[in-house]
Structure formats: C-alpha cells, structure tokens
Design a protein around this motif. Sequence first.
Motif, PDB file in Angstrom:
ATOM      1  N   LEU A 131      44.352  38.790  45.706  1.00  0.00           N
ATOM      2  CA  LEU A 131      44.440  38.962  44.248  1.00  0.00           C
ATOM      3  C   LEU A 131      44.990  40.334  43.888  1.00  0.00           C
TER       4      LEU A 131
ATOM      5  N   HIS B 183      38.662  46.535  48.747  1.00  0.00           N
ATOM      6  CA  HIS B 183      38.757  45.755  47.500  1.00  0.00           C
ATOM      7  C   HIS B 183      37.705  46.221  46.505  1.00  0.00           C
TER       8      HIS B 183
ATOM      9  N   ARG C 183      48.229  40.642  41.520  1.00  0.00           N
ATOM     10  CA  ARG C 183      48.232  41.453  40.284  1.00  0.00           C
ATOM     11  C   ARG C 183      49.326  42.521  40.326  1.00  0.00           C
TER      12      ARG C 183
ATOM     13  N   ASN D 195      32.068  39.199  46.797  1.00  0.00           N
ATOM     14  CA  ASN D 195      31.945  40.658  46.709  1.00  0.00           C
ATOM     15  C   ASN D 195      30.542  41.139  47.041  1.00  0.00           C
TER      16      ASN D 195
ATOM     17  N   ARG E 283      30.320  40.009  38.911  1.00  0.00           N
ATOM     18  CA  ARG E 283      29.934  41.180  38.103  1.00  0.00           C
ATOM     19  C   ARG E 283      29.815  40.856  36.614  1.00  0.00           C
TER      20      ARG E 283
ATOM     21  N   SER F 132      33.656  37.241  36.262  1.00  0.00           N
ATOM     22  CA  SER F 132      34.847  38.012  36.636  1.00  0.00           C
ATOM     23  C   SER F 132      36.002  37.037  36.858  1.00  0.00           C
ATOM     24  N   ALA F 133      37.063  37.543  37.445  1.00  0.00           N
ATOM     25  CA  ALA F 133      38.263  36.708  37.642  1.00  0.00           C
ATOM     26  C   ALA F 133      37.921  35.444  38.439  1.00  0.00           C
TER      27      ALA F 133
ATOM     28  N   VAL G 157      36.627  41.548  33.930  1.00  0.00           N
ATOM     29  CA  VAL G 157      35.169  41.532  33.691  1.00  0.00           C
ATOM     30  C   VAL G 157      34.883  41.927  32.242  1.00  0.00           C
TER      31      VAL G 157
ATOM     32  N   GLY H 275      40.332  44.168  38.202  1.00  0.00           N
ATOM     33  CA  GLY H 275      39.142  43.309  38.218  1.00  0.00           C
ATOM     34  C   GLY H 275      38.224  43.658  37.057  1.00  0.00           C
ATOM     35  N   THR H 276      38.067  44.947  36.808  1.00  0.00           N
ATOM     36  CA  THR H 276      37.212  45.404  35.710  1.00  0.00           C
ATOM     37  C   THR H 276      37.813  45.007  34.358  1.00  0.00           C
TER      38      THR H 276
ATOM     39  N   ARG I 245      31.188  46.464  42.116  1.00  0.00           N
ATOM     40  CA  ARG I 245      31.065  45.355  43.076  1.00  0.00           C
ATOM     41  C   ARG I 245      29.885  45.608  44.024  1.00  0.00           C
TER      42      ARG I 245
HETATM   43  C1  LMR Z   1      38.361  41.055  41.132  1.00  0.00           C
HETATM   44  O1  LMR Z   1      39.041  41.933  41.649  1.00  0.00           O
HETATM   45  O2  LMR Z   1      38.694  40.440  40.106  1.00  0.00           O
HETATM   46  C2  LMR Z   1      37.075  40.660  41.796  1.00  0.00           C
HETATM   47  O3  LMR Z   1      36.763  41.519  42.841  1.00  0.00           O
HETATM   48  C3  LMR Z   1      35.958  40.477  40.838  1.00  0.00           C
HETATM   49  C4  LMR Z   1      35.453  41.750  40.231  1.00  0.00           C
HETATM   50  O4  LMR Z   1      34.234  41.967  40.250  1.00  0.00           O
HETATM   51  O5  LMR Z   1      36.251  42.519  39.701  1.00  0.00           O
END
Ligand code: LMR
Length: 338
Positions: free
Chosen positions: A172, A200, A176, A142, A104, A246-247, A238, A234-235, A110
């Motif tokens: 992940l 996810h 987190r 994703n 992303r 992204s991560a 990003v 995740g955002t 996603r």
């Molecule tokens: C995440 O959770 O880091 C991944 O799914 C990548 C994203 O687009 O956020």
Amino acid sequence: MLSRIARPTSCLLSRSFSTTQQNNSNVAVLGASGGIGQPLSLLLKLSPFVTRLNLYDINHTPGVAADLSHISTKAKVKGFLGPEQLDDCLQGAEVVLIPAGVPRKPGMTRDDLFNTNASIVRDLVRAVAKNCPKAMICVITNPVNSTVPIASEVMKQEGVYDPKRIFGVTTLDAVRASTFIAEAKDLPVKSVSLPIIGGHSGVTIVPLISQCTPTVSFPQKQREELSYRIQNAGTEVVEAKAGAGSATLSMAYAAAKFAENLMEAMGGAIGKIECAYVRSDETDATYFATPVELNENGIKANLGIGTLIEYEKKLLSDAMEELKGNIKKGEDFVNANK
Ligand code: LMR
Ligand code: NAD
C-alpha cells in the motif's frame, strides 16, 4: 534500479494475462470478514490464479463465503468460523493472507494495536505452522514492523521457519506513492513506480523518490512534502474515517496486487518484483522492506536499497531506532509467552 520495481501488470489491474504458467493457488484469508478481508476476498475470487479460496474469521464467514461463492469465477469458496475450524481452513493452503486484528482510530499509532493484535497473529501463525508450514505467509495486520517478527519467531519455535516465505505486506505504501507522484507530475499512474523501504509506520516508511520510474525531480521542499505525505497517508485515511477504521479498500487492492504477483511467480513467471517487509541483511534492522524478486520458493533475491540521495539517507537514519525497537518488541513477545 529503475527497472527493478514491478509494473502493475497483475491480472486484477490489466485483465490481460498469460496462462502459460501454472497458476492454481490454494489461498486462505484469515480475518476474511473484516474491512480488508471482505474486499480482498472479493478480489481474490475474481483472480484467475486462485483455485480454492478458504475464508476464516471469528465472525460472519458463513455469510461472506455464501455471498462470494455465487460469483461465476473459478475459485471455490468455503467459509470457516471460529478456532475449531481453523485447522480445516488451512489444509493445503499455499498462500495465507492475514488481515485479522483491530485497526487504528484517530490519535492512535500502529504500535498502540500491539497489545491486541500480537496474540492474534501469533496464534494464527502457529496454526499455519501446524497445518501448512510451506505456505507463503503474507502479514497485513498492524503493527507490521512487529507482527512479521512475531510470525517468524513462531515459525522458528515450531521448527518450520523459512524466511523466504514470510512477508509483511507494505504494498500500500508503494501504491500510494505512485498515486501521489503521478498526481504531482501529471503522469499516467500506471507508468509510475518507486521503492518504499524500511518499515510500515510513520518515520519507518522511507520513500525513495530518487529511484522513481520514470525519473522525476522536485524542489527539495516539495520532495519533503511528498515524502511526509507518503509516510503519513495511513493516518490521512484514519482521520478521514473519523473512528470507523483505517484503509480497507486501497489495502485490499494492494494486498491482492501483491498476492497476484506472488502467485504468478509461484507458477513460474519470472521478473515479479514487489517491495515487502522481510527478514533482511541490508541494514542493521533484521527485518526491512526492500524490493524483492519472487519465485516459487518465495523470495528469490533481495534487490537491496540501491543508491540513496542525502535526504533519503537522513530519512533512513531517522527510521532505524523505531524500527529496531518494533522488531525487538515482537520477538520478545513471542519468546516471553511460549
Ligand atoms: C495504512 O497504512 O493505511 C495501514 O497501516 C493502516 C493504518 O493504521 O494506517
Ligand atoms: P476490521 O476490524 O474491519 O477487520 C478485522 C477482522 O479480523 C474482523 O472481521 C475480525 O472478526 C477479525 N478477527 C479478529 N480477531 C481474529 C482472530 N483471532 N482470528 C480471525 N479473525 C479475527 O479491521 P481491518 O480494517 O480489516 O484491518 C485489519 C488489520 O489490518 C488492522 O490491524 C489494520 O491496522 C491492518 N492494516 C494494515 C495495512 C497494511 O498496509 N499492512 C493497511 C491497512 C490496515
């Protein structure tokens, strides 16, 4: 429930492991030259459970493989470049990790990746079906909520579907959540684990803080803030990367942790438990992340969702419509494009 979630005992993390089990896995990484693929391949090269590490990508694998192959650990590394080398890459693979596809940028969901990544996953999984149909398939690409149904539909079309061997890697989210809760409660992070269920993406990520080990309690407002942060972490990455993806590093860590637990279970270790997004009868979404116990055949048992508090029931209810839509979109994609 409290004892169901695996402690972070993998070798990568603790460097203390038992060699009593047979741990000699042939692993393939598809998308090995990318932001996740490279650090993931490095962590796998460091793992004592990997004997052969085949690296596939449409770019740069000769260089990545040459570089990693100089590390003085047991895994033999080989690079495979482009579709004409994909079949060779997959010969004898027992674990296939798939981080191939685009990430992303800020402002994207996603699901916005679907148009590019759906066909990448479909084609890679078709090659798995042809070359190593018994392999454990670990999908990182994703939108995971849709790419796992895509992988499953392809395996069905090819007549080699085993739902116990297909995993959406959602580790992940749990990594987190442990980090954020340990920070909030000033606990040693290795002592903290909790199940993250559902899917996810955004609201489909359902953290079960009420099932955390050790037991933690929060005022409702803080529980909501923590749940929101886990859902949107995740955002957070990003946006911080500001267009550069992204991560990748935390994801490589999470995928390696998942893969190590899986390989240990395949080698006979008991009690290996990870949350993963799998074919499921736990809710009316046909794919759903829950803690699963692993063994040599993949999923030994789905440990279910346990008892939820009212707030978590609401999060679960908020997840269902989007999750079911994502699943249908993936299934329809494969069945419309045979
Ligand atoms: C995440 O959770 O880091 C991944 O799914 C990548 C994203 O687009 O956020
Ligand atoms: P990236 O762009 O850095 O790397 C992707 C790699 O895939 C590249 O090397 C590219 O050449 C390769 N690739 C593209 N098409 C391919 C094909 N047909 N066959 C083989 N390789 C191909 O991206 P990234 O940051 O590594 O992210 C990869 C994917 O992982 C994204 O879809 C991202 O959203 C996803 N992701 C998932 C999670 C999760 O929790 N499951 C976490 C982070 C990222």
